[in-house]
Design a protein around this motif. Sequence first.
Motif, PDB file in Angstrom:
ATOM      1  N   PHE A   1      -2.888  -7.077   4.497  1.00  0.00           N
ATOM      2  CA  PHE A   1      -1.774  -6.396   4.209  1.00  0.00           C
ATOM      3  C   PHE A   1      -1.669  -6.048   2.561  1.00  0.00           C
ATOM      4  CE2 PHE A   1      -0.810  -7.467   8.820  1.00  0.00           C
ATOM      5  CZ  PHE A   1      -0.364  -6.197   9.528  1.00  0.00           C
ATOM      6  N   SER A   2      -1.708  -6.439   1.952  1.00  0.00           N
ATOM      7  CA  SER A   2      -1.760  -6.122   0.252  1.00  0.00           C
ATOM      8  C   SER A   2      -2.793  -5.022   0.230  1.00  0.00           C
ATOM      9  CB  SER A   2      -1.498  -7.320  -0.393  1.00  0.00           C
ATOM     10  OG  SER A   2      -2.594  -7.872  -0.188  1.00  0.00           O
TER      11      SER A   2
ATOM     12  N   GLY B   1      -2.147   0.338   3.213  1.00  0.00           N
ATOM     13  CA  GLY B   1      -1.063   1.491   2.549  1.00  0.00           C
ATOM     14  C   GLY B   1      -0.353   1.363   3.873  1.00  0.00           C
ATOM     15  N   THR B   2       0.248   2.313   3.906  1.00  0.00           N
ATOM     16  CA  THR B   2       1.520   2.737   4.769  1.00  0.00           C
ATOM     17  C   THR B   2       0.374   3.088   6.166  1.00  0.00           C
ATOM     18  OG1 THR B   2       3.018   4.057   3.485  1.00  0.00           O
ATOM     19  CG2 THR B   2       3.259   4.707   6.237  1.00  0.00           C
TER      20      THR B   2
ATOM     21  N   HIS C   1       4.372  -9.165   9.310  1.00  0.00           N
ATOM     22  CA  HIS C   1       4.011  -8.529   8.668  1.00  0.00           C
ATOM     23  C   HIS C   1       3.794  -6.971   8.713  1.00  0.00           C
ATOM     24  CE1 HIS C   1       3.067 -12.063   5.791  1.00  0.00           C
ATOM     25  NE2 HIS C   1       2.912 -11.776   6.688  1.00  0.00           N
TER      26      HIS C   1
ATOM     27  N   LYS D   1       6.316  -3.321   8.027  1.00  0.00           N
ATOM     28  CA  LYS D   1       6.655  -3.088   6.478  1.00  0.00           C
ATOM     29  C   LYS D   1       5.822  -2.138   6.535  1.00  0.00           C
ATOM     30  CE  LYS D   1       6.289  -7.561   5.217  1.00  0.00           C
ATOM     31  NZ  LYS D   1       6.428  -8.903   4.038  1.00  0.00           N
ATOM     32  N   HIS D   2       5.109  -1.715   6.970  1.00  0.00           N
ATOM     33  CA  HIS D   2       3.215  -1.242   6.887  1.00  0.00           C
ATOM     34  C   HIS D   2       4.032   0.272   8.247  1.00  0.00           C
ATOM     35  CE1 HIS D   2       2.002  -3.592   3.614  1.00  0.00           C
ATOM     36  NE2 HIS D   2       2.392  -4.779   3.734  1.00  0.00           N
TER      37      HIS D   2
END
Length: 261
Positions: free
Chosen positions: A90-91, A94-95, A137, A140-141
């Motif tokens: 996930f790092s 992006g969105t 996770h 948050k994305h």
Amino acid sequence: MLDQLKYTNKLKEARVLIIGGTSGLGFGAAQALLEQNISQLILSSSSTTRIEAAIAKLHSLYPSTSAAISGYACNLADESNLPANVENLFSQIGTLDHIIFTAGDAPLLTPFLETPFDTIKAAGMVRFFAPLLIAQHAQKHLTPGPASSITLTSGVSGEKPIPGWTVTSSYLAGLQGMMRGLALDLKPTRVNLVSPGGVDTEMWDVLDGEARQGVVAELARHTTTGRVGRVKDIAEAYLYCLRDWNLSGSVISSNGGRLLV
């Protein structure tokens, strides 16, 4: 005067991550999404080689697509590094608007009474624990609101067990409870689950020709349609989960009548 396109354009410009998107149901969903004019498709798999091959194949099948297609490797079978691997995935992303989880490994074929605990735990690493961590996770994305979604994948043996498959059936059934809990904890993001029956995919290619034909024929025998599921049919279930912004906490079952036979 142009026709309105409020249905066919519902996923236009969407950004979608498919975990397990390099083969089988995930790759079928990827093709279906490219035909919906999404803007960004991200594939994830344990193998960089498979990701590169899948991206190349998609470009050859859809040479005129305007969607950006990329991919990132993530090993979901490594218990000790699973949280770090998911966080690292996930790092790099992006969105998103949607996440589809189709990752899996070969079903556990050891008879239940002969299966040690370590094997029982390992059987759930990819198909159960990984999607749970991914959901932690994901929020948050994902773009806030009910237009965004997470779609998990289970299997019909979670509802109609196969003798000897207690371990696998337990995890598949547990995914339904996971999905409903996530639909509450992650609201207003929608969370749903696709539950296919037997599907003719590359998973059976490990068998020789005659054995593979036998497996497919046996799967077809346990249906009311008289044939095994096709990837291009089950892909429709994933599209529906993404497109119906009123759908959450639900199971979409595409099993050819397996529960009736």
